[in-house]
Enzyme design. Structure first.
Site, PDB file in Angstrom:
ATOM      1  CD  GLU A 148      -3.729  -2.380   7.218  1.00  0.00           C
ATOM      2  OE1 GLU A 148      -2.610  -2.667   6.781  1.00  0.00           O
ATOM      3  OE2 GLU A 148      -4.313  -1.319   6.965  1.00  0.00           O
ATOM      4  CD  GLU A 207      -2.892   5.591   6.624  1.00  0.00           C
ATOM      5  OE1 GLU A 207      -2.860   5.631   5.380  1.00  0.00           O
ATOM      6  OE2 GLU A 207      -2.009   5.030   7.307  1.00  0.00           O
ATOM      7  CG  ASN A 258      -1.692   1.231   1.428  1.00  0.00           C
ATOM      8  OD1 ASN A 258      -1.785   2.047   0.508  1.00  0.00           O
ATOM      9  ND2 ASN A 258      -2.295   1.399   2.602  1.00  0.00           N
ATOM     10  CE  LYS A 279      -0.111   3.228   4.743  1.00  0.00           C
ATOM     11  NZ  LYS A 279      -0.071   3.342   6.188  1.00  0.00           N
ATOM     12  CB  SER A 317       4.855  -1.884  11.964  1.00  0.00           C
ATOM     13  OG  SER A 317       4.465  -0.539  12.182  1.00  0.00           O
ATOM     14  N   GLY A 338       2.250   2.171  10.754  1.00  0.00           N
ATOM     15  CA  GLY A 338       3.233   3.245  10.603  1.00  0.00           C
ATOM     16  C   GLY A 338       3.917   3.616  11.909  1.00  0.00           C
ATOM     17  CG  HIS A 360      -5.809   2.118   5.047  1.00  0.00           C
ATOM     18  ND1 HIS A 360      -5.380   3.062   5.950  1.00  0.00           N
ATOM     19  CD2 HIS A 360      -4.814   1.193   4.969  1.00  0.00           C
ATOM     20  CE1 HIS A 360      -4.183   2.723   6.391  1.00  0.00           C
ATOM     21  NE2 HIS A 360      -3.815   1.594   5.811  1.00  0.00           N
TER      22      HIS A 360
HETATM   23  P1  PGA Z   1       2.655   0.166   7.603  1.00  0.00           P
HETATM   24  O1  PGA Z   1       1.222   0.406   6.921  1.00  0.00           O
HETATM   25  O2  PGA Z   1       3.163  -1.132   7.070  1.00  0.00           O
HETATM   26  O3  PGA Z   1       3.474   1.351   7.171  1.00  0.00           O
HETATM   27  O4  PGA Z   1       2.434   0.136   9.075  1.00  0.00           O
HETATM   28  C1  PGA Z   1       0.339  -0.649   6.715  1.00  0.00           C
HETATM   29  C2  PGA Z   1      -0.939  -0.123   6.153  1.00  0.00           C
HETATM   30  O5  PGA Z   1      -1.379   0.948   6.578  1.00  0.00           O
HETATM   31  O6  PGA Z   1      -1.541  -0.733   5.250  1.00  0.00           O
END
Ligand code: PGA
Length: 248
Positions: A165, A97, A10, A12, A211, A171, A95
């Site tokens: 998630e 976010e 992803n 982003k 992460s 993140g 997601h």
């Molecule tokens: P990350 O993000 O691996 O940077 O923690 C995962 C995600 O948000 O899909």
């Protein structure tokens, strides 16, 4: 194999047409013998160029969102038809976010999911609890609602990919432990079994996200209910190939 592992990136709001194409060119030979399905979900504006860059490779290109309507007055949104024009196979939906910053709800997640399925695009439906929800002991309650409402009306649940998630792990560098991720994903599978049927639940690909990286992917992927990963930060570099090759 009942469930073929699926590792998806992803990106982003990262990368450009130039840096993205360069990364795909570098990743392609490293992931070509993968035993899992591989995808990179990229910003909509990069889809044409990344589709081109990934041509002839085993890297599928996905979107980071998709709208529910066929077309119309929805400024800033992208339709399934527009994605299909470029052969897009996957779309991340809901997601955290999107839920946190852009008002995405279980209802809009559901509408996007149904639209994707109707159009032959595999939705990667994201669910997960926040830190305060986990600490408050309501993780299962939160997941129950996200799953029941987000997947309402889905005919064949095995056509959906779920990404678990935990919001507190995204993140932050703070990965869920192998046991935490396994336990929660097993719970999600059980819940899907109740909402649909236990046999269907056995077929659903459930990814872990938050992460996940080159160092911790092996331990997570060794868990019996974890079928893959949704990878943010580590999908912006060659570490992504190490994750894809978790079984080598
Ligand atoms: P990350 O993000 O691996 O940077 O923690 C995962 C995600 O948000 O899909």
């Amino acid at each position: 194999m009942l469930r073929k592992p699926f590792i998806a990136g992803n990106w982003k709001m990262n990368m450009t047409a130039e840096s993205g194409a360069k990364l795909i060119k570098e990743l392609a030979p490293l992931v070509k013998d993968a035993n899992c399905n591989v995808a990179l979900c990229v910003p909509a504006i990069l889809i044409p160029a990344m589709t081109q860059a990934a041509k002839g490779t085993n890297i599928a290109i996905g979107a980071e969102n998709v709208h529910w309507a066929d077309k119309g007055a929805y400024t800033g949104e992208i339709s399934c038809e527009q994605l299909k024009e470029y052969g897009v196979k996957y779309a991340i939906i809901g997601h955290s976010e999107r839920r946190q910053y852009f008002g995405e709800t279980d209802e809009s997640v559901n509408m996007r999911t149904l639209a994707a399925l109707k159009n032959g695009i595999t939705p990667i439906v994201c669910v997960g609890e926040t830190l305060s929800e986990r600490e408050g002991g309501i993780t299962e309650k939160v997941l129950d609602k996200q799953l029941a409402e987000g997947l309402k009306g889905v005919e064949n649940v095995a056509d959906v990919v779920i990404a678990y998630e935990p919001v507190w792990a995204i993140g932050t560098g703070k990965t869920a432990t192998d046991e935490q991720a396994q336990e929660t994903i097993a719970y999600i599978r059980k819940k899907i079994g109740q909402l649909f049927c236990p046999k269907c639940a056995e077929k659903v690909i459930i990814q872990y996200g938050g992460s996940m990286n080159a160092a911790n992917c092996k331990g997570l992927m060794a868990q019996s209910d974890i079928d893959g990963g949704l990878i943010g930060g580590a999908s912006l570099k060659l570490d992504f190939a190490t994750i894809v090759n978790f079984d080598k």
